[in-house]
Structure formats: structure tokens, C-alpha cells
Enzyme design. Structure first.
Site, PDB file in Angstrom:
ATOM      1  CG  ASP A  92      -1.819  -1.173   1.323  1.00  0.00           C
ATOM      2  OD1 ASP A  92      -2.071  -1.795   0.279  1.00  0.00           O
ATOM      3  OD2 ASP A  92      -2.259  -1.498   2.438  1.00  0.00           O
ATOM      4  CG  MET A 146      -5.474  -5.211  -2.794  1.00  0.00           C
ATOM      5  SD  MET A 146      -4.465  -6.396  -1.862  1.00  0.00           S
ATOM      6  CE  MET A 146      -5.667  -7.682  -1.581  1.00  0.00           C
ATOM      7  CD  GLN A 188      -3.634  -5.199  -6.714  1.00  0.00           C
ATOM      8  OE1 GLN A 188      -3.548  -3.992  -6.880  1.00  0.00           O
ATOM      9  NE2 GLN A 188      -4.649  -5.750  -6.082  1.00  0.00           N
ATOM     10  NE  ARG A 189      -1.266  -9.569   0.657  1.00  0.00           N
ATOM     11  CZ  ARG A 189      -2.177  -9.673   1.637  1.00  0.00           C
ATOM     12  NH1 ARG A 189      -2.929  -8.638   1.941  1.00  0.00           N
ATOM     13  NH2 ARG A 189      -2.331 -10.782   2.289  1.00  0.00           N
TER      14      ARG A 189
HETATM   15  O1  F6P Z   1      -2.131  -4.019   3.541  1.00  0.00           O
HETATM   16  C1  F6P Z   1      -2.012  -4.767   2.405  1.00  0.00           C
HETATM   17  C2  F6P Z   1      -3.355  -5.186   1.914  1.00  0.00           C
HETATM   18  O2  F6P Z   1      -3.143  -6.041   0.821  1.00  0.00           O
HETATM   19  C3  F6P Z   1      -4.332  -4.077   1.560  1.00  0.00           C
HETATM   20  O3  F6P Z   1      -4.052  -3.512   0.311  1.00  0.00           O
HETATM   21  C4  F6P Z   1      -5.652  -4.770   1.658  1.00  0.00           C
HETATM   22  O4  F6P Z   1      -6.660  -3.863   1.962  1.00  0.00           O
HETATM   23  C5  F6P Z   1      -5.440  -5.718   2.786  1.00  0.00           C
HETATM   24  O5  F6P Z   1      -4.043  -5.930   2.885  1.00  0.00           O
HETATM   25  C6  F6P Z   1      -6.093  -7.063   2.663  1.00  0.00           C
HETATM   26  O6  F6P Z   1      -5.962  -7.706   3.875  1.00  0.00           O
HETATM   27  P1  F6P Z   1      -6.079  -9.268   4.164  1.00  0.00           P
HETATM   28  O7  F6P Z   1      -4.836  -9.918   3.663  1.00  0.00           O
HETATM   29  O8  F6P Z   1      -6.170  -9.351   5.634  1.00  0.00           O
HETATM   30  O9  F6P Z   1      -7.293  -9.726   3.447  1.00  0.00           O
END
Ligand code: F6P
Length: 373
Positions: free
Chosen positions: A135, A177, A299-300
Site C-alpha cells: 500500500d 488494493m 498484487q501481493r
Molecule cells: O495491507 C495490504 C493489503 O493487501 C491491503 O491492500 C488490503 O486492503 C489488505 O491488505 C487485505 O488484507 P487481508 O490480507 O487481511 O485480506
């Protein structure tokens, strides 16, 4: 006696975490002769004393791997689910820190992790943190690792969506995100040439967006890409939320504050379908077909970008150096080409949002991107 460091990763995972672990590990073991143990799954691992000794071999072959080899969780020491209760387990974590005979604890994480780490620091633990999150919203650092990779993935998605939007003469609303900030949508939106970019920092007017799309149509551009941050909202929804936030700020009564916090959560969850709503409204207002693409967790995931590997390695090695010099209670921040230890006190409780006069906003407007206002 060689220093013994504990290491944990907390919050959502992020590309570059393993590169940072490697940077810390190689520098701590190789350059400063320290020892390291890693705790599994964030603060929960420290609470449950689930640790692994990390040797030189632990840091081999992980530079390019996504995620975190230690595992992670969003659980906080002072609000830890235990059985079917949520308990303050801070003292247990502190005991385990001392039982393990740690000289310092390194916490890799985003805004929430910085806060939890700060609380442990206040209890007398030697803490150093690193700022990670896709983020890019951690206060006090120019940039967080994970952001560049996620921005690259979102940009590639926007590139790909262009050809299908073009072929079908459609609007495609693509959600990134970013939590409550617009760095990802703005960065990927500009790099991918989105026609509309919507971020939480600029509440949008759906009528203005429809006008911009219709203007494009009159110019012979029969498709539009709308990049929207997951936290973006209409002017009306933002005003309703701000009312509750203001009431919460003004309230001195702890019970009322908690009530308003719950109310805020409820209203926020009502707005979680914002992107789908927006797409429907645009269809109605423009008469064009609209589709939604929510990028979500892709994206992660996966391999960190070159910039994230460099950043994570730079911050990780600087972290080992600070611990060797006995500097604690800080977050290792990136400032230009340099790293800087920022007191955790200055970092916590703040969020780095996109400033309205940021050069990215200026240049987006200059290339005729509609920002919904
Ligand atoms: O903080 C990183 C993030 O990927 C945000 O962009 C998103 O809102 C959130 O985490 C999603 O969280 P979780 O992995 O708990 O679903």
C-alpha cells in the site's frame, strides 16, 4: 557474547519480505557475528514461542521468493485471539522475549505492525522495525518494499485490459488494493494510461466520470479504463463517513468512542461493493457496457521487482548495522538514496496518504486523466 536477534514478519505478506530477511540475516551473521532466531506467523509466534534458529543456509535462495519464509498473521499482542476469547497477551510476549535471551527484536510490517512494535518498545524491549506493504502508506519513509512489485503487477493488468476494452468498446473498471490510500491505483493508473483514476484522497462525483467517458466517445475513443483504489468512494459516501469520524474525534466518552468505531466499521463494510456499484452507475449514465476486474491478491504474490529487492536489501542490511551499534526504538526508513532511523514514536498512528499536490496527481491531470472531481 554475540548479540541474539529475534525476527518476525507481521501483517499482510508483501513481495520483498524474504529479500529483507536475507539482507538482515547475511549482514547480521556475516558482518557482525550475531545470531538470529525467527518467530513463525508474526506476533503469535512470539507468544507461542514457536521459533527457528536461522543459520547462513536459511538465507540462501530466498532473495527472489515472494511471501515470507517465516509466515505471517495480522494478530496484535494486545488483542490476540486465544480459544474463543480475544486477550491482551503483551506480557506473555515480553516474557518470551526475555526467556529467549534476545538482545533485540526486529519486526517487519506495515502500519499496524509499527504500532504493535511500538507498544512492545514502551514495555522496555529493544525493537527495530522495517516498513513493508504494497500500500506504500507507512508514515516516515519515502517508500515501502512490496509497493513497486504490486504497482508493476497492477500496471501489467491495466495494459492487458486495454486490448479487451478496446475490442469490445467497453468501460473496464479495474480495482487495485491500497487500503485507505491511493498510491497503487494512482501509480499503476498513470503507468498503464488509465483514463480515469479514483483514489480515497479525492472523493469522486460519478456524474463527472460519466461526462469524461462520454467526451472520450465523442472524440472517437470507444473504450475507457477506470482504475479505482479499493478505498475510493463517492463524495456522498465520504461525507457520511467523515461525519462519524468527526463525532468520534470530538467524543470524550470511551464507550461512545467504541460505539462509533463499530458504526464506522459497519458503514465501511457497506461501501465494500463500491467498485461494482460504480460500474453499474457508469453503465446507466453512459449507455456503454461496463465490466469490473478486481485484481485482489495477485498484487501481493510472486517474485519481488528489482526495485523492491534493492530496497529490502538496503533496509535489511542497515537494520543489522543499527542493531550492532545499539540503536533501538526506530523504524529503518528510506530517504532518497539513504536509510534513516526514525523514532517509532514519530511513525505510529499516522498514515501516509497521497498529498493533493503530489507530482503524480499533477502529471495525471496534465495527461488528461479524469480524477473523478
Ligand atoms: O495491507 C495490504 C493489503 O493487501 C491491503 O491492500 C488490503 O486492503 C489488505 O491488505 C487485505 O488484507 P487481508 O490480507 O487481511 O485480506
Amino acid at each position: 557474547m554475540a548479540k541474539l536477534i529475534g525476527l518476525l514478519t507481521a501483517g499482510g505478506d508483501s513481495p520483498g519480505l524474504n529479500a529483507a530477511i536475507r539482507g538482515i540475516g547475511k549482514a547480521a551473521l556475516g558482518s557482525y557475528g550475531m545470531r538470529i532466531i525467527g518467530f513463525r506467523d508474526g506476533f503469535r509466534g512470539l507468544m507461542e514461542n514457536r521459533s527457528v534458529q536461522m543459520k547462513s543456509v536459511s538465507f540462501s535462495g530466498i532473495l527472489t521468493r515472494g511471501g515470507t519464509i517465516l509466515g505471517t498473521s495480522r494478530e496484535k499482542p494486545h488483542r490476540m485471539p486465544v480459544g474463543n476469547k480475544v486477550m491482551d497477551m503483551t506480557q506473555v510476549l515480553i516474557e518470551n522475549y526475555h526467556k529467549s535471551r534476545l538482545d533485540a527484536l526486529i519486526c517487519l510490517g506495515g502500519g499496524g505492525t509499527q504500532k504493535s512494535a511500538y507498544r512492545l518498545m514502551e514495555q522496555g524491549l529493544n525493537i527495530v522495525t522495517l516498513p513493508k506493504t504494497i500500500d506504500n502508506d507507512v508514515y516516515g519513509t519515502d517508500v515501502t518494499f512490496g509497493f513497486d512489485t504490486a504497482c508493476g503487477i497492477a500496471t501489467e493488468a491495466i495494459d492487458r485490459l486495454h486490448s479487451t476494452a478496446h475490442s469490445h468498446h467497453r468501460i473496464i473498471v479495474v480495482e487495485t488494493m491500497g487500503h485507505k490510500t491511493g498510491w497503487l491505483a494512482l501509480g499503476a493508473g498513470i503507468a498503464g494510461g488509465a483514463d480515469v483514476i479514483l483514489i480515497p484522497e479525492i472523493p469522486y462525483d460519478v456524474g463527472k466520470i460519466a461526462e469524461a467517458i462520454l467526451r472520450r466517445r465523442h472524440e472517437g475513443k470507444n473504450f475507457s479504463i477506470v482504475a479505482v483504489a479499493e478505498g475510493a468512494m463517492s463524495k456522498e459516501n465520504a461525507a457520511a463517513l467523515n461525519k462519524i469520524i468527526e463525532r468520534k474525534k470530538k467524543s470524550k466518552d470511551q464507550k461512545e468512542k467504541m460505539k462509533l468505531k463499530e458504526e464506522l466499521k459497519k458503514v465501511e463494510s457497506r461501501y465494500s461493493d463500491n467498485t461494482i456499484d460504480l460500474s453499474r452507475q457508469l453503465e446507466k449514465l453512459t449507455g456503454l457496457e461496463s465490466r469490473v476486474s478486481i485484481l485482489g491478491y495477485v498484487q501481493r504474490g510472486g517474485t519481488p521487482s528489482v526495485a523492491d529487492r534493492l530496497l529490502a536489501t538496503r533496509l535489511g542490511t542497515a537494520c543489522a548495522e543499527l542493531i550492532n551499534s545499539g540503536v533501538y526504538g526506530v523504524m529503518v526508513a528510506s530517504k532518497g538514496d539513504r536509510t534513516e532511523p526514525i523514532p517509532l514514536k514519530k511513525v505510529v498512528g499516522k498514515r501516509k496518504t497521497v498529498p493533493l499536490d503530489h507530482p503524480w496527481i499533477e502529471c495525471a491531470r496534465k495527461v488528461e486523466t479524469n480524477l473523478g472531481d
